[in-house]
Design a protein around this motif. Sequence first.
Motif, PDB file in Angstrom:
ATOM      1  N   THR A 234      12.219 -22.872   0.402  1.00 37.99           N
ATOM      2  CA  THR A 234      11.446 -22.813   1.646  1.00 37.99           C
ATOM      3  C   THR A 234      10.104 -22.103   1.490  1.00 37.99           C
ATOM      4  N   ALA A 235       9.701 -21.822   0.257  1.00 36.29           N
ATOM      5  CA  ALA A 235       8.450 -21.079   0.034  1.00 36.29           C
ATOM      6  C   ALA A 235       7.250 -21.800   0.650  1.00 36.29           C
ATOM      7  N   GLN A 236       7.158 -23.097   0.419  1.00 38.44           N
ATOM      8  CA  GLN A 236       6.016 -23.835   0.977  1.00 38.44           C
ATOM      9  C   GLN A 236       6.088 -23.869   2.500  1.00 38.44           C
ATOM     10  N   ASP A 237       7.293 -23.967   3.055  1.00 39.27           N
ATOM     11  CA  ASP A 237       7.447 -23.963   4.508  1.00 39.27           C
ATOM     12  C   ASP A 237       6.952 -22.642   5.102  1.00 39.27           C
TER      13      ASP A 237
ATOM     14  N   ALA B 218      11.651  -9.152   5.590  1.00 42.61           N
ATOM     15  CA  ALA B 218      12.513 -10.213   6.116  1.00 42.61           C
ATOM     16  C   ALA B 218      12.136 -11.570   5.529  1.00 42.61           C
ATOM     17  N   GLU B 219      10.839 -11.831   5.406  1.00 36.52           N
ATOM     18  CA  GLU B 219      10.401 -13.105   4.829  1.00 36.52           C
ATOM     19  C   GLU B 219      10.812 -13.208   3.370  1.00 36.52           C
ATOM     20  N   PHE B 220      10.679 -12.109   2.640  1.00 39.47           N
ATOM     21  CA  PHE B 220      11.067 -12.122   1.225  1.00 39.47           C
ATOM     22  C   PHE B 220      12.578 -12.302   1.078  1.00 39.47           C
ATOM     23  N   ASP B 221      13.345 -11.609   1.892  1.00 42.32           N
ATOM     24  CA  ASP B 221      14.801 -11.751   1.824  1.00 42.32           C
ATOM     25  C   ASP B 221      15.226 -13.191   2.098  1.00 42.32           C
TER      26      ASP B 221
ATOM     27  N   ARG C 158       0.881  -1.169   0.000  1.00 43.79           N
ATOM     28  CA  ARG C 158       0.000   0.000   0.000  1.00 43.79           C
ATOM     29  C   ARG C 158       0.920   1.221   0.000  1.00 43.79           C
ATOM     30  N   LEU C 159       0.925   1.945  -1.093  1.00 43.60           N
ATOM     31  CA  LEU C 159       1.870   3.041  -1.270  1.00 43.60           C
ATOM     32  C   LEU C 159       1.767   4.060  -0.138  1.00 43.60           C
ATOM     33  N   ASP C 160       2.904   4.672   0.173  1.00 46.71           N
ATOM     34  CA  ASP C 160       2.959   5.741   1.186  1.00 46.71           C
ATOM     35  C   ASP C 160       2.400   5.281   2.524  1.00 46.71           C
ATOM     36  N   THR C 161       2.700   4.044   2.885  1.00 47.11           N
ATOM     37  CA  THR C 161       2.209   3.466   4.127  1.00 47.11           C
ATOM     38  C   THR C 161       3.372   2.852   4.900  1.00 47.11           C
ATOM     39  N   GLU C 162       3.398   3.097   6.192  1.00 49.63           N
ATOM     40  CA  GLU C 162       4.412   2.457   7.032  1.00 49.63           C
ATOM     41  C   GLU C 162       3.948   1.045   7.350  1.00 49.63           C
ATOM     42  N   THR C 163       4.511   0.090   6.623  1.00 53.08           N
ATOM     43  CA  THR C 163       4.158  -1.317   6.808  1.00 53.08           C
ATOM     44  C   THR C 163       5.371  -2.169   6.445  1.00 53.08           C
ATOM     45  N   ASP C 164       5.499  -3.297   7.133  1.00 56.92           N
ATOM     46  CA  ASP C 164       6.567  -4.240   6.800  1.00 56.92           C
ATOM     47  C   ASP C 164       6.183  -5.130   5.618  1.00 56.92           C
ATOM     48  N   ILE C 165       4.941  -5.035   5.154  1.00 53.73           N
ATOM     49  CA  ILE C 165       4.466  -5.902   4.057  1.00 53.73           C
ATOM     50  C   ILE C 165       4.897  -5.280   2.729  1.00 53.73           C
ATOM     51  N   THR C 166       5.955  -5.843   2.151  1.00 56.63           N
ATOM     52  CA  THR C 166       6.569  -5.246   0.955  1.00 56.63           C
ATOM     53  C   THR C 166       6.748  -6.244  -0.186  1.00 56.63           C
ATOM     54  N   ALA C 167       6.174  -7.428  -0.048  1.00 58.53           N
ATOM     55  CA  ALA C 167       6.333  -8.446  -1.083  1.00 58.53           C
ATOM     56  C   ALA C 167       5.110  -9.353  -1.064  1.00 58.53           C
ATOM     57  N   LEU C 168       5.038 -10.250  -2.039  1.00 64.16           N
ATOM     58  CA  LEU C 168       3.870 -11.111  -2.202  1.00 64.16           C
ATOM     59  C   LEU C 168       4.303 -12.542  -2.472  1.00 64.16           C
ATOM     60  N   ILE C 169       3.541 -13.488  -1.951  1.00 66.22           N
ATOM     61  CA  ILE C 169       3.722 -14.886  -2.302  1.00 66.22           C
ATOM     62  C   ILE C 169       2.385 -15.416  -2.799  1.00 66.22           C
TER      63      ILE C 169
ATOM     64  N   LYS D  76       3.880 -22.128   7.739  1.00 66.40           N
ATOM     65  CA  LYS D  76       4.071 -21.426   9.004  1.00 66.40           C
ATOM     66  C   LYS D  76       3.037 -20.308   9.168  1.00 66.40           C
ATOM     67  N   LEU D  77       2.795 -19.553   8.087  1.00 63.51           N
ATOM     68  CA  LEU D  77       1.807 -18.473   8.142  1.00 63.51           C
ATOM     69  C   LEU D  77       0.408 -19.024   8.430  1.00 63.51           C
ATOM     70  N   LYS D  78       0.121 -20.203   7.880  1.00 61.00           N
ATOM     71  CA  LYS D  78      -1.212 -20.792   8.044  1.00 61.00           C
ATOM     72  C   LYS D  78      -1.500 -21.222   9.480  1.00 61.00           C
ATOM     73  N   GLU D  79      -0.452 -21.418  10.281  1.00 64.22           N
ATOM     74  CA  GLU D  79      -0.656 -21.901  11.648  1.00 64.22           C
ATOM     75  C   GLU D  79      -1.569 -20.956  12.430  1.00 64.22           C
ATOM     76  N   ASN D  80      -1.351 -19.668  12.277  1.00 62.60           N
ATOM     77  CA  ASN D  80      -2.174 -18.673  12.980  1.00 62.60           C
ATOM     78  C   ASN D  80      -3.118 -17.922  12.049  1.00 62.60           C
ATOM     79  N   ASN D  81      -3.051 -18.254  10.753  1.00 59.88           N
ATOM     80  CA  ASN D  81      -3.807 -17.488   9.764  1.00 59.88           C
ATOM     81  C   ASN D  81      -4.183 -18.422   8.612  1.00 59.88           C
ATOM     82  N   PRO D  82      -5.080 -19.389   8.867  1.00 61.61           N
ATOM     83  CA  PRO D  82      -5.367 -20.417   7.863  1.00 61.61           C
ATOM     84  C   PRO D  82      -5.877 -19.897   6.528  1.00 61.61           C
ATOM     85  N   LEU D  83      -6.562 -18.740   6.537  1.00 59.55           N
ATOM     86  CA  LEU D  83      -7.053 -18.189   5.267  1.00 59.55           C
ATOM     87  C   LEU D  83      -6.035 -17.249   4.617  1.00 59.55           C
TER      88      LEU D  83
END
Length: 214
Positions: free
Chosen positions: A192-195, A181-184, A142-153, A199-206
């Motif tokens: 390790t993409a599937q791993d 950090a996850e993207f790096d 999200r442009l011009d936003t302070e967020t650590d979310i900077t990549a997509l899988i 891991k993300l699904k453990e607390n966030n299944p959707l």
Amino acid sequence: MTLDEYKKQFSEDDAVGWLSIDKEFDTLYPNQEPKHFAPAISYMLGGENPLDGVSIYESKKQTDHYHFITYGFSELYYDETKLESEFSKWGFELTFRLKPFEADNGNPSWVIALLQNIAKYVFDSGNWFEEFHYMPANGPIRLDTETDITALIIVADPEIEKIQTPHGEVTFLQIVGITTAEFDHLKENPETAQDLVNKLKENNPLLITDLTRK
């Protein structure tokens, strides 16, 4: 489906592939009319945005979130020459799940621009997506936003199975926001993409994207 069956079931005015997508989401969200966004000028008429539309549903599963679906990576309109193809155009549509973000004021229109930009990349490069592909967003998603979310899988949408349309197979691929950090780590360890997804699904299944996640 034979050509005769196709002609009997559909007319040249029917958006055959579009109807196939809507059928899946009508089942998932019965009696809900989604918000729909379409470019002012369609791509086939010279517009710059390849997607003919993006719909937004409101889901209450896991936690309240928006569920986006694209229209345009697959073959949407009546076309006898596309009947019984193995894949419908690119063979997928993209979905995205977003936890409401306060600064959006209930209108996450930036996601439409993000999806259109991804579509431009696919249409211009000829490169398509498969599960566990990943990519940088070249900054906050999200442009011009302070967020650590900077990549997509890319993952298979947890709720929508791949479908067979009259024009071929369509898989619903969900883009998921990941941190720098996850993207790096993925760049150094692509196997390790599937791993990471597991891991993300453990607390966030959707696999709902949360711009406040660290």
